[in-house]
Design a protein around this motif. Structure first.
Motif, PDB file in Angstrom:
ATOM      1  N   GLU A  72       0.802  -1.228   0.000  1.00 51.77           N
ATOM      2  CA  GLU A  72       0.000   0.000   0.000  1.00 51.77           C
ATOM      3  C   GLU A  72       0.829   1.270   0.000  1.00 51.77           C
ATOM      4  O   GLU A  72       2.029   1.260   0.288  1.00 51.77           O
ATOM      5  CB  GLU A  72      -1.011  -0.012   1.147  1.00 51.77           C
ATOM      6  CG  GLU A  72      -0.419   0.105   2.529  1.00 51.77           C
ATOM      7  CD  GLU A  72      -1.485   0.087   3.629  1.00 51.77           C
ATOM      8  OE1 GLU A  72      -2.557  -0.520   3.453  1.00 51.77           O
ATOM      9  OE2 GLU A  72      -1.216   0.690   4.687  1.00 51.77           O
TER      10      GLU A  72
ATOM     11  N   MET B  42       1.431   6.713   3.833  1.00 56.11           N
ATOM     12  CA  MET B  42       0.680   7.916   4.219  1.00 56.11           C
ATOM     13  C   MET B  42       1.528   8.753   5.176  1.00 56.11           C
ATOM     14  O   MET B  42       2.268   8.202   5.997  1.00 56.11           O
ATOM     15  CB  MET B  42      -0.616   7.536   4.935  1.00 56.11           C
ATOM     16  CG  MET B  42      -1.564   6.712   4.082  1.00 56.11           C
ATOM     17  SD  MET B  42      -3.145   6.396   4.915  1.00 56.11           S
ATOM     18  CE  MET B  42      -2.705   5.165   6.116  1.00 56.11           C
TER      19      MET B  42
ATOM     20  N   GLU C  81      -0.135   9.973  13.701  1.00 57.12           N
ATOM     21  CA  GLU C  81      -0.937   8.782  14.009  1.00 57.12           C
ATOM     22  C   GLU C  81      -1.778   9.008  15.253  1.00 57.12           C
ATOM     23  O   GLU C  81      -1.397   9.770  16.147  1.00 57.12           O
ATOM     24  CB  GLU C  81      -0.026   7.580  14.204  1.00 57.12           C
ATOM     25  CG  GLU C  81       0.506   7.082  12.874  1.00 57.12           C
ATOM     26  CD  GLU C  81       1.235   5.770  12.997  1.00 57.12           C
ATOM     27  OE1 GLU C  81       0.610   4.762  13.391  1.00 57.12           O
ATOM     28  OE2 GLU C  81       2.439   5.743  12.695  1.00 57.12           O
TER      29      GLU C  81
ATOM     30  N   GLU D  12      -4.930   0.797  10.340  1.00 54.86           N
ATOM     31  CA  GLU D  12      -5.262  -0.592  10.665  1.00 54.86           C
ATOM     32  C   GLU D  12      -6.434  -0.637  11.629  1.00 54.86           C
ATOM     33  O   GLU D  12      -6.732   0.338  12.320  1.00 54.86           O
ATOM     34  CB  GLU D  12      -4.069  -1.289  11.332  1.00 54.86           C
ATOM     35  CG  GLU D  12      -3.701  -0.654  12.664  1.00 54.86           C
ATOM     36  CD  GLU D  12      -2.814  -1.502  13.571  1.00 54.86           C
ATOM     37  OE1 GLU D  12      -2.637  -2.696  13.289  1.00 54.86           O
ATOM     38  OE2 GLU D  12      -2.337  -0.954  14.575  1.00 54.86           O
TER      39      GLU D  12
HETATM   40  P1  AMP Z   1       0.087  -1.583  11.461  1.00 51.36           P
HETATM   41  O1  AMP Z   1       0.518  -2.843  12.171  1.00 51.36           O
HETATM   42  O2  AMP Z   1      -0.675  -1.818  10.207  1.00 51.36           O
HETATM   43  O3  AMP Z   1      -0.526  -0.580  12.393  1.00 51.36           O
HETATM   44  O4  AMP Z   1       1.459  -0.860  11.052  1.00 51.36           O
HETATM   45  C1  AMP Z   1       2.453  -0.576  12.014  1.00 51.36           C
HETATM   46  C2  AMP Z   1       2.938   0.836  11.824  1.00 51.36           C
HETATM   47  O5  AMP Z   1       3.459   0.982  10.495  1.00 51.36           O
HETATM   48  C3  AMP Z   1       1.856   1.898  11.918  1.00 51.36           C
HETATM   49  O6  AMP Z   1       1.615   2.287  13.238  1.00 51.36           O
HETATM   50  C4  AMP Z   1       2.461   3.011  11.100  1.00 51.36           C
HETATM   51  O7  AMP Z   1       3.439   3.711  11.850  1.00 51.36           O
HETATM   52  C5  AMP Z   1       3.162   2.275   9.997  1.00 51.36           C
HETATM   53  N1  AMP Z   1       2.292   2.162   8.821  1.00 51.36           N
HETATM   54  C6  AMP Z   1       1.490   1.141   8.483  1.00 51.36           C
HETATM   55  N2  AMP Z   1       0.850   1.390   7.335  1.00 51.36           N
HETATM   56  C7  AMP Z   1       1.273   2.587   6.915  1.00 51.36           C
HETATM   57  C8  AMP Z   1       1.009   3.398   5.769  1.00 51.36           C
HETATM   58  N3  AMP Z   1       0.190   3.013   4.780  1.00 51.36           N
HETATM   59  N4  AMP Z   1       1.639   4.589   5.674  1.00 51.36           N
HETATM   60  C9  AMP Z   1       2.499   5.002   6.622  1.00 51.36           C
HETATM   61  N5  AMP Z   1       2.805   4.286   7.704  1.00 51.36           N
HETATM   62  C10 AMP Z   1       2.207   3.094   7.859  1.00 51.36           C
END
Ligand code: AMP
Ligand code: GLY
Length: 439
Positions: free
Chosen positions: A205, A208, A212, A303
């Motif tokens: 993906e 972004m 957060e 997420e």
């Molecule tokens: P998640 O386990 O999906 O929350 O991902 C862990 C961390 O990765 C998130 O808290 C974000 O800091 C970073 N992250 C995940 N997806 C993205 C994205 N599409 N763009 C930027 N940072 C992301």
């Protein structure tokens, strides 16, 4: 007895008040310690049990060495002891269907069932759900082979985010600055099987940018009620350097989550999520964690998790002014729209103390000194710890959380770091910039 204040509810209240409640909490982290602490404040809760629990939880609950995925033994234990309610805040048992197993055994349990927990158990499921219901999130594609993922990566704009589809204990997300790191990540997932089956399907993906924000929501299958906002700090070192961890600290509220952001989030994300669940016949009862990126185009979902966040829960429960068990009962009774959930108008800062080397290899067994009462504004929630006679020892990566409240975030930070300076163990590591807002 004068029931004038309770009107027709008098008899019901009387029964409820004399009820003896035995509650089982599944897990062994600081989040579960915070949950036991919050439950213990309710006089109706006569006995707390934990499986497996930890040295901090043992101050409130009888700890039982049953693994959270051993449903058979957990159910037998709940039946033998006469547990009235089980609370499961852990994703692995939820995704594996602990709620379905308990309900099939006629046991009351708080948490989403297996079907609803797919929102965390499969990133592809979550992304497809968001696309179907028009919920703002990063643009994405899914891949089930190394070759197709590489074809995509070859023409993509970097940085690019690659995520393992299944549960990976917070380690399945990679932010790749260029094609070499994308190749290495995909090779590790598909060809080297680093995450097993969880990594043989991936989401790729768009990256972004923004701040957060964690928004945890109570859900009763019909209604969704957000808690106060929070901000996690995932990288292990100050200034967000180093590898991601389970969370090194959190603040609540999140200063970037303005009333306007909250309103947009409600309209564009939370309500459509609930409508989507209903349309898909998903009965989500529990806590839905919505991880947001507050971008210049508005909030977007990073997420979903099917459970309360860790360490967000440790910062949120001390801010809750309504009884936690009352809210859980309202969720289970599909009655969330009939209770008022109140929050303290304060700020909380939670700092995690970890073992040197975490999230990589670390040693355990060091004595923790300075665990004492730091006053009514400070709570200490223990994670990876063991007790031997009257001493506490380290027994995990994240060892303990110091959670302090104050009138302002600055007051809360000062209190947290003041208390932390009185605690030590060999190799203790913590971030010194939790709540120091830089963007
Ligand atoms: P998640 O386990 O999906 O929350 O991902 C862990 C961390 O990765 C998130 O808290 C974000 O800091 C970073 N992250 C995940 N997806 C993205 C994205 N599409 N763009 C930027 N940072 C992301
Ligand atoms: N603090 C993030 C999580 O619980 O996944």
């Amino acid at each position: 007895m004068d029931n004038s204040a309770t009107g027709d509810c008098g008899n019901f209240r009387k029964i409820w008040e004399v009820m003896i409640l035995k509650i089982l909490v599944i897990g062994s982290g600081a989040r579960e310690h915070a949950i036991c602490w919050a439950l213990s404040k309710n006089p109706k809760v006569t006995r707390l049990y934990a499986a497996p629990g930890n040295a901090g939880i043992a101050e409130f609950a009888q700890c039982n060495p049953i693994a959270p995925l051993n449903f058979e033994e957990l159910i037998a234990f709940a039946k033998n002891v006469g547990i009235d309610l089980t609370i499961c805040p852990m994703e692995t048992p939820l995704v594996a269907g602990i709620v379905d197993a308990f309900e099939a055994a006629n046991l009351r349990i708080f948490g989403p069932n297996k079907s609803a927990s797919r929102i965390e158990g499969s990133k592809i499921f979550a992304k497809d759900f968001m696309r179907k219901y028009g919920i703002p999130t990063a643009h994405y594609q899914t891949h089930t082979t190394f070759e197709s993922a590489m074809v995509h990566a070859a023409t993509a704009t970097f940085p690019l985010v690659i995520k393992a589809d299944g549960l990976a204990a917070g380690k399945g997300v990679f932010i790749c600055p260029g094609i070499e790191s994308a190749h290495e990540t995909l090779d590790t997932m598909f060809n080297k099987g680093a995450f097993g089956a969880a990594g043989r399907k991936v989401v790729i993906e768009e990256f972004m940018t923004g701040v957060e924000c964690s928004v945890l929501c109570f859900c009763d299958g019909e209604n969704i009620v957000p808690m106060e906002s929070a901000r996690d700090h995932k990288p292990v070192f100050d200034n967000d350097y180093g590898p991601n961890t389970g969370g090194m600290g959190v603040i609540s509220p999140n200063p970037a989550y303005t009333d306007e952001m909250a309103q947009i989030t409600m309209e564009k994300i939370l309500l459509p999520t609930m409508r989507g669940f209903k349309h898909e016949k998903i009965d989500f009862v529990g806590v839905l964690f919505v991880g947001l990126m507050l971008t210049k185009d508005g909030p977007k979902v990073v997420e979903y998790n099917c459970r309360p966040g860790d360490p967000e829960t440790q910062a949120l429960l001390p801010r809750l002014d309504t009884d936690f068990l009352e809210i859980i009962e309202a969720c289970l009774d599909k009655n969330l729209d009939n209770i008022e959930i109140k929050w303290k108008n304060n700020a909380v800062c939670c700092v995690v103390a970890a073992s040197k080397g975490y999230p990589g290899d670390f040693k355990t067994g060091f004595e923790i000194r300075g665990l004492r009462d730091y006053g009514s504004f400070v709570q200490i929630f223990l994670a990876g710890t063991k007790k031997d006679k009257n001493s506490f020892f380290t027994d995990g990566g994240r060892v303990l959380n110091v959670v302090a409240s104050g009138a302002t975030l600055e007051d809360a930070r000062n209190e947290a770091y003041k208390a932390l300076s009185g605690i030590n163990f060999t190799g203790m590591h913590y971030r010194t910039d939790i709540g120091e807002i830089k963007n």
